[in-house]
Scaffold this active site. Structure first.
Site, PDB file in Angstrom:
ATOM      1  N   HIS A  54     -14.021  19.867  16.123  1.00 49.81           N
ATOM      2  CA  HIS A  54     -13.679  19.471  14.754  1.00 49.81           C
ATOM      3  C   HIS A  54     -13.688  20.707  13.867  1.00 49.81           C
ATOM      4  O   HIS A  54     -14.577  21.555  13.993  1.00 49.81           O
ATOM      5  CB  HIS A  54     -14.702  18.466  14.188  1.00 49.81           C
ATOM      6  CG  HIS A  54     -14.768  17.168  14.935  1.00 49.81           C
ATOM      7  ND1 HIS A  54     -15.188  17.080  16.236  1.00 49.81           N
ATOM      8  CD2 HIS A  54     -14.485  15.899  14.548  1.00 49.81           C
ATOM      9  CE1 HIS A  54     -15.149  15.811  16.627  1.00 49.81           C
ATOM     10  NE2 HIS A  54     -14.726  15.080  15.621  1.00 49.81           N
ATOM     11  N   ASN A  55     -12.726  20.782  12.978  1.00 52.61           N
ATOM     12  CA  ASN A  55     -12.678  21.895  12.028  1.00 52.61           C
ATOM     13  C   ASN A  55     -11.986  21.406  10.761  1.00 52.61           C
ATOM     14  O   ASN A  55     -10.853  20.932  10.816  1.00 52.61           O
ATOM     15  CB  ASN A  55     -11.922  23.091  12.625  1.00 52.61           C
ATOM     16  CG  ASN A  55     -12.014  24.329  11.747  1.00 52.61           C
ATOM     17  OD1 ASN A  55     -12.750  24.367  10.765  1.00 52.61           O
ATOM     18  ND2 ASN A  55     -11.253  25.357  12.091  1.00 52.61           N
TER      19      ASN A  55
END
Length: 361
Positions: free
Chosen positions: A111-112
């Site tokens: 996730h970013n």
């Protein structure tokens, strides 16, 4: 560096695709009641009172419409011995895509997000159990390559909740209501063998949307489907596999906002406050994390809503319920740079470390 104030996605319904009541019930069932059995879609059909082919056809359509991201086993990163943590970084606010691409290229980043804070890039990072670099070394490489001004390591000190179900049929009042208080979970690396690794490699990623989705993996492993099912059930009991479920594209499914509520509470209240926060149906994740001089918040909660206002309502209800809050902030995501499920026991981690740090050759 000036504080970042990106545009927060708060438009009601966002880019949501209209869904009828059957779709909402189907998505709720696929997220929370998709059992590990030889013919799981037949069981979903029975729960919804329709034919199996109706479920299969509609799930395929929802994948094609980018409402369902994937149907997949969800293995537990920490139980498998991978090191992982949340990372907050200060990157160039005018040009965040360049550092985002560098971060995204690491196979352990699942996730970013770009968020509305001076610490503007938030990503999760995992490294393999035998990684020569480890988390610290990997972060040093990423900090240097991205030119990040500052990086804060925010590992999980205590896990109160991790359960990413979007309640399609619930309203704001439902999501902002406390349910059963849950106890924190301590997850240590669990023993596993080469067969476990083989099962993970054969089943991870997109599960086929067919009547018998485990049949191909069973053939690859040279075992009967019932044997594979029994092994997966055993992995659940051992904590290696959390569940198998549909993962949704949040905004396409109608949840156009996600707010990371961070909370400062008295030290002697952290355990009780975390337990109570985790009980809310609209809270998908709840953790205790370390603090720094420029980051005083011990508790992290994720709220997902159909609008910023719904997220605010959930987090305000948390505040009112807990009552011992010394300080709070809500960080909204403006850009999703990456969101995938990790793939375990692949060559990608070794290749990245060899290319970026010259180790593991």
């Amino acid at each position: 560096m000036a504080a970042v104030t990106p545009k927060i996605r708060s438009r009601k319904d966002g880019s949501a695709v209209p869904l009828d009541e059957f779709d909402k019930k189907l998505l709720d069932t696929m997220q929370g009641k998709f059992r590990i059995v030889p013919r799981p879609y037949a069981e979903v059909a029975t729960l919804l009172g329709v034919e199996e082919e109706t479920v299969l056809s509609r799930v395929r359509e929802l994948i094609e419409q980018r409402i369902i991201r994937q149907v997949t086993p969800i293995f537990d990163t920490r139980a498998l011995g991978y090191q992982s943590m949340l990372v907050a970084a200060k990157v160039d606010p005018e040009h965040p895509w360049r550092p985002a691409k560098i971060v995204n290229d690491h196979p352990g980043v699942s996730h970013n997000y770009l968020r509305n804070h001076e610490f503007n890039m938030w990503f999760t990072l995992a490294t393999e159990p035998d990684s020569p670099l480890g988390l610290d070394g990997t972060l040093e490489v990423l900090k240097a390559e991205t030119g990040a001004e500052s990086v804060r390591q925010l590992p999980t000190l205590k896990l109160f909740k991790i359960r990413m179900d979007l309640e399609m049929s619930g309203d704001t009042e439902t999501l902002a209501k406390a349910a059963q208080i849950v106890e924190p979970v301590d997850i240590e690396p669990q023993p596993y063998d080469e067969l476990d690794k083989a099962v993970i490699r054969a089943t991870q990623g997109d599960l086929p949307v067919v009547s018998e989705p485990y049949a191909d993996a069973a053939r690859e492993l040279g075992m009967p489907v019932d044997g594979l099912i029994a092994h997966l059930e055993g992995m659940v009991e051992r904590g290696l596999l959390r569940r198998v479920a549909a993962i949704l594209f949040h905004r396409r499914a109608g949840f156009s906002a996600n707010g990371m509520g961070v909370w400062k509470v008295p030290e002697d209240q952290v355990l009780e406050a975390g337990r109570r926060m985790a009980a809310f149906r609209g809270i998908s994740h709840c953790y205790e994390r370390p603090t720094y001089a420029d980051w005083p918040y011990q508790l992290f909660t994720m709220a997902h809503g159909r609008s910023k206002e719904e997220c605010d309502a959930i987090l305000d209800a948390v505040r009112d319920e807990v009552g011992c809050i010394e300080d709070r902030a809500t960080l909204y995501s403006s850009t999703e740079f990456k969101k995938v499920r990790l793939l375990y026991f692949t060559d990608d981690f070794t290749s990245w470390e060899r290319e970026h740090a010259g180790v593991g050759a």
